[in-house]
Design a protein around this motif. Structure first.
Motif, PDB file in Angstrom:
ATOM      1  N   THR A 152     -26.686 -47.587  30.086  1.00  0.00           N
ATOM      2  CA  THR A 152     -26.546 -46.791  31.312  1.00  0.00           C
ATOM      3  C   THR A 152     -27.397 -45.524  31.287  1.00  0.00           C
ATOM      4  O   THR A 152     -27.680 -44.945  32.329  1.00  0.00           O
ATOM      5  N   GLY A 159     -21.188 -47.416  39.702  1.00  0.00           N
ATOM      6  CA  GLY A 159     -19.798 -47.813  39.539  1.00  0.00           C
ATOM      7  C   GLY A 159     -19.362 -48.013  38.099  1.00  0.00           C
ATOM      8  O   GLY A 159     -18.227 -48.420  37.863  1.00  0.00           O
ATOM      9  N   TYR A 160     -20.238 -47.728  37.126  1.00  0.00           N
ATOM     10  CA  TYR A 160     -19.828 -47.859  35.728  1.00  0.00           C
ATOM     11  C   TYR A 160     -18.676 -46.880  35.475  1.00  0.00           C
ATOM     12  O   TYR A 160     -18.743 -45.729  35.869  1.00  0.00           O
ATOM     13  N   GLU A 161     -17.628 -47.330  34.843  1.00  0.00           N
ATOM     14  CA  GLU A 161     -16.457 -46.484  34.620  1.00  0.00           C
ATOM     15  C   GLU A 161     -16.506 -45.843  33.239  1.00  0.00           C
ATOM     16  O   GLU A 161     -16.223 -46.473  32.238  1.00  0.00           O
ATOM     17  N   TYR A 162     -16.879 -44.578  33.233  1.00  0.00           N
ATOM     18  CA  TYR A 162     -16.939 -43.806  31.994  1.00  0.00           C
ATOM     19  C   TYR A 162     -15.569 -43.222  31.692  1.00  0.00           C
ATOM     20  O   TYR A 162     -14.806 -42.900  32.604  1.00  0.00           O
ATOM     21  N   THR A 163     -15.290 -43.042  30.423  1.00  0.00           N
ATOM     22  CA  THR A 163     -14.088 -42.307  30.022  1.00  0.00           C
ATOM     23  C   THR A 163     -14.486 -40.841  29.827  1.00  0.00           C
ATOM     24  O   THR A 163     -15.678 -40.518  29.801  1.00  0.00           O
ATOM     25  N   GLN A 166     -16.946 -40.194  27.186  1.00  0.00           N
ATOM     26  CA  GLN A 166     -18.294 -40.728  27.418  1.00  0.00           C
ATOM     27  C   GLN A 166     -19.072 -39.946  28.472  1.00  0.00           C
ATOM     28  O   GLN A 166     -20.147 -40.366  28.889  1.00  0.00           O
ATOM     29  N   ALA A 170     -22.934 -40.346  30.972  1.00  0.00           N
ATOM     30  CA  ALA A 170     -23.059 -40.313  32.434  1.00  0.00           C
ATOM     31  C   ALA A 170     -24.024 -39.225  32.891  1.00  0.00           C
ATOM     32  O   ALA A 170     -24.730 -39.385  33.884  1.00  0.00           O
TER      33      ALA A 170
END
Length: 196
Positions: A152, A159-163, A166, A170
């Motif tokens: 990424t 729409g990538y779901e980062y925590t 992380q 992003a």
């Protein structure tokens, strides 16, 4: 031009926390002078305050706002990294001379956090600047690299779901773009390399 709200929030949080953490450090120092108490409890509190102060200074550069003409001194970076490494799992080697653009240092510090995420048992992180190119490398006893997450940074996925852990991944694409840099990442069995 729309403001970078994430960077402004980062700057505000760091600005608001640095003074109270400094005051706690001063208070601990005064207590040790007054009481003469240098026991393990006081040492632990003092080390914790120093580490928190270093992390806030690190975050202020990595996550805070950076103007085009802002510079960061080598001495400041060396001080931050030395304090951050004290008692930790990572050793940092900052082989960059002189003052540097805050935007480029921001790229390097965020990339270093990506490396830290991939080295659960700690390791060595090297930062070298050769002419106009930055080269970062990391190695340690064990690596844990999530390929999709690392992709990424160079090929952003909508729409990538980062925590929360992380967030540096992003931010990298936008921060690199603002610095006018293009990131290249390569991985081997025992080493991670990032060039920009």
């Amino acid at each position: 031009m729309t403001p970078d709200l994430a960077a402004l929030v980062g700057s505000r949080i760091c600005h608001d926390l640095i003074s109270p953490i400094g005051a706690i450090g001063n208070g601990v120092e005064l207590l040790s002078l007054t009481d003469g108490d240098t026991g393990p409890e006081m040492q632990l509190i003092n080390e914790s305050v120093q580490n928190a102060n270093a992390r806030i200074r690190y975050f202020r550069i990595a996550y805070g706002a950076a103007a085009d003409d802002q510079m960061v001194g080598r001495a400041e970076i060396m001080s931050i990294l030395a304090a951050t490494a004290r008692g930790g799992r990572f050793t940092y080697f900052w082989n960059v001379d002189g003052d540097q653009s805050r935007r480029e240092v921001r790229c390097a510090l965020l990339m270093m956090q990506c490396f830290e995420a991939a080295l659960p048992m700690g390791g060595d992180i090297h930062v070298v600047q050769d002419d106009d190119q930055w080269r970062l490398s990391a190695e340690g006893p064990r690596m844990s690299v999530d390929g999709a997450l690392w992709d990424t940074m160079t090929k952003p996925v909508v729409g990538y779901e980062y925590t929360a852990a992380q967030v540096q991944f992003a931010l990298i694409p936008g921060v690199m773009a603002k610095a006018g840099r293009k990131l290249h990442v390569s991985m081997a069995a025992d080493k991670l390399i990032a060039v920009f």
